[in-house]
Enzyme design. Structure first.
Site, PDB file in Angstrom:
ATOM      1  N   SER A 177       0.856  -1.187   0.000  1.00  0.00           N
ATOM      2  CA  SER A 177       0.000   0.000   0.000  1.00  0.00           C
ATOM      3  C   SER A 177       0.890   1.235   0.000  1.00  0.00           C
ATOM      4  O   SER A 177       2.116   1.133  -0.005  1.00  0.00           O
ATOM      5  CB  SER A 177      -0.880   0.003   1.245  1.00  0.00           C
ATOM      6  OG  SER A 177      -0.071   0.277   2.379  1.00  0.00           O
ATOM      7  N   LYS A 178       0.237   2.379   0.029  1.00  0.00           N
ATOM      8  CA  LYS A 178       0.971   3.656   0.023  1.00  0.00           C
ATOM      9  C   LYS A 178       2.003   3.734   1.153  1.00  0.00           C
ATOM     10  O   LYS A 178       3.023   4.404   1.026  1.00  0.00           O
ATOM     11  CB  LYS A 178      -0.032   4.810   0.180  1.00  0.00           C
ATOM     12  CG  LYS A 178      -0.788   5.120  -1.087  1.00  0.00           C
ATOM     13  CD  LYS A 178      -0.715   6.622  -1.397  1.00  0.00           C
ATOM     14  CE  LYS A 178      -1.065   6.907  -2.838  1.00  0.00           C
ATOM     15  NZ  LYS A 178      -2.471   6.597  -3.145  1.00  0.00           N
ATOM     16  N   ARG A 179       1.695   3.056   2.230  1.00  0.00           N
ATOM     17  CA  ARG A 179       2.626   3.065   3.369  1.00  0.00           C
ATOM     18  C   ARG A 179       4.016   2.595   2.975  1.00  0.00           C
ATOM     19  O   ARG A 179       5.008   2.945   3.590  1.00  0.00           O
ATOM     20  CB  ARG A 179       2.099   2.099   4.448  1.00  0.00           C
ATOM     21  CG  ARG A 179       1.359   2.752   5.564  1.00  0.00           C
ATOM     22  CD  ARG A 179       1.014   1.784   6.676  1.00  0.00           C
ATOM     23  NE  ARG A 179       0.727   0.430   6.274  1.00  0.00           N
ATOM     24  CZ  ARG A 179       1.557  -0.594   6.491  1.00  0.00           C
ATOM     25  NH1 ARG A 179       2.706  -0.412   7.103  1.00  0.00           N
ATOM     26  NH2 ARG A 179       1.201  -1.807   6.105  1.00  0.00           N
TER      27      ARG A 179
END
Ligand code: GLU
Length: 471
Positions: free
Chosen positions: A245-247
């Site tokens: 994910s963006k994380r």
């Protein structure tokens, strides 16, 4: 029971993103696998935009997805098709299903459905549509939807090309809405109509779609067609083993272009997300086409490793044609404020700089001192190497050598420097380091003789003169 269409002659795959955002790593990998499978089998690859969600689909996402596909070099043989342009066709199919009894009008109000859902959940049952309007022979009405009259008993098995046989009980599936009250098709209906009309033979997609497959197979069969083969590819995790994910940093494919990655490095990294060929890590596009098949796609989750991508990019940059790199690095130089420069100097510099370069952004940073009129001086380096009578004396000696020699002849300059060092009892480094700082403003660069050859006689003399004057 199981019906797979092994005997269909040609392979036709599709990539059908919903344009509700950029193309991400996962989507890029799905696109690549479909493209590779089609290319490997001499088949066709179809591009389709599933833009029926009018609220969330945006033309700018279409543009950026297509741009990412182009950057990756994933060319398609057909499309892009847009589902929003096929609404008439979906209506026609719904009509056909209503006629044949494969679908029916449902007049249940959202409130009624909600109440039934809540009651089911309260009693611990799975909230499913109870089929209350089925068999009532209802017609269209304001607010009415069309539902698929799916089989209620029995089971179906499909043989997933990655996961093996998967069986589902029909009792687990309620009567799916295929047309909303505003007349628009639902996701499943649009997908299966397209897969039928576009004669898709293999659906390769993320395994988050496994649970959609039974519904889609039943719909396709209800229309009298054979379903394509399905291959559900494992999900992608970040290095911490959580879903990517963006994380985990940039997830959009075009972000990597902007960070200075080469498409061939990206392709190589994407290919390795779930697919392998022995221990081999580096694959050219041609090799991937030759080697790719679905039997070598694993069942366990794949891990996206940014360090691996970095090291792949480093390798591909070293292999890339300098002429091409000179083109690709342009926007990165522009970001550093370098719009006009001597391209010949850049082309000479690139082969010397790639060894220390992981991406085009770094390449631009390394190339900068050679392309500007005056290199930016690192203050500490200047203080240490360019200030004082001793520094001035060294720089003068070097200037004399350069004036008398030929900077294009790297071997001869090397020899001349060594002779000077021997004659004056200095170490070569004592001559080279002040020269390096005078010429590049930095303490790190390619070999000093290569630096001189890149800059050319005039620039070398000017920079030495400036350093002498400032010492
Ligand atoms: N539009 C769907 C998605 O973006 C793909 C559906 C499919 O592959 O069948 O997830």
């Amino acid at each position: 029971m199981t019906q797979n269409n092994d005997n269909r002659p040609k392979v036709r795959t599709r990539f059908p993103p919903s344009p509700t955002g950029a193309l991400h790593i996962g989507g890029g990998r799905t696109a690549l696998f479909n493209w590779l499978f089609a290319r490997h089998h001499g088949g066709q690859f179809i591009m389709r935009l599933e833009d029926t969600d009018l609220q969330r689909s945006k033309p700018e996402h279409v543009t950026s997805i297509l741009e990412a596909m182009e950057w990756l070099g994933l060319d398609f043989d057909e499309g892009p098709y847009y589902q929003t342009k096929r609404f008439d066709r979906y209506k026609q199919v719904v009509e056909q299903m209503l006629q044949s009894g494969a679908a029916y009008w449902c007049h249940c109000s959202p409130e009624t459905l909600q109440a039934k859902r809540e009651a089911a959940m309260a009693s611990g049952a799975k909230p499913m549509y109870d089929g209350c309007c089925r068999g009532k022979g209802l017609g269209p009405a304001p607010g009415a939807v069309v539902r698929f009259a799916g089989p209620r008993t029995g089971s179906t098995t499909f043989n997933d090309m990655v996961k093996g046989p998967i069986t589902f009980d029909h009792a687990e599936l309620d009567d799916l809405i295929i047309q909303r009250s505003d007349g628009s098709p639902t996701y499943h209906l649009a997908v299966i109509v397209d897969d039928i009309d576009m004669e898709v033979t293999h659906v390769i997609r993320g395994d988050d779609h496994v649970s959609n497959t039974p519904r889609q197979i039943l719909l396709i069969r209800a229309l009298g067609h054979l379903e394509p083969r399905y291959a559900h590819i494992p999900m992608i995790l970040g290095q911490d083993k959580a879903r990517l994910s963006k994380r985990h940093g940039a997830t959009a494919i075009t972000d990597y272009r902007e960070m200075g990655y080469l498409p061939e490095a990206m392709i190589n990294a994407l290919a390795r997300l779930g697919w392998s060929h022995g221990d081999q890590e580096i694959f050219s596009r041609q090799e991937l086409i030759e080697l790719f098949d679905l039997d070598s796609v694993g069942r366990s989750a794949a891990v996206f490793d940014l360090d691996k991508l970095r090291s792949l990019n480093h390798k591909y940059i070293q292999k890339a044609d300098p002429q091409r790199l000179a083109q690709l690095v342009q926007p990165f130089l522009a970001k550093l404020g370098l719009a006009a420069y001597d391209e010949a100097v850049l082309r000479k510099a690139i082969p010397e700089l790639v060894q220390r370069t992981e991406n085009l952004e770094q390449l631009a940073q390394w190339a900068q001192p050679y392309l500007v009129d005056q290199p930016e001086m690192d203050a500490k380096a200047r203080q240490k190497f360019l200030i004082g009578p001793e520094a001035a004396a060294i720089l003068r000696q070097v200037r004399e050598l350069v004036a008398a020699g030929n900077v294009d002849d790297v071997a001869a300059m090397n020899e001349a420097f060594r002779a000077l060092a021997a004659r004056t009892g200095q170490k070569l480094g004592a001559l080279a380091q002040p020269t390096r700082v005078a010429l590049t403003g930095r303490t790190a660069s390619p070999g000093i003789f290569e630096v001189m050859a890149i800059l050319g006689r005039q620039a070398v003399l000017t920079r030495l003169d400036q350093a002498i004057a400032g010492a």
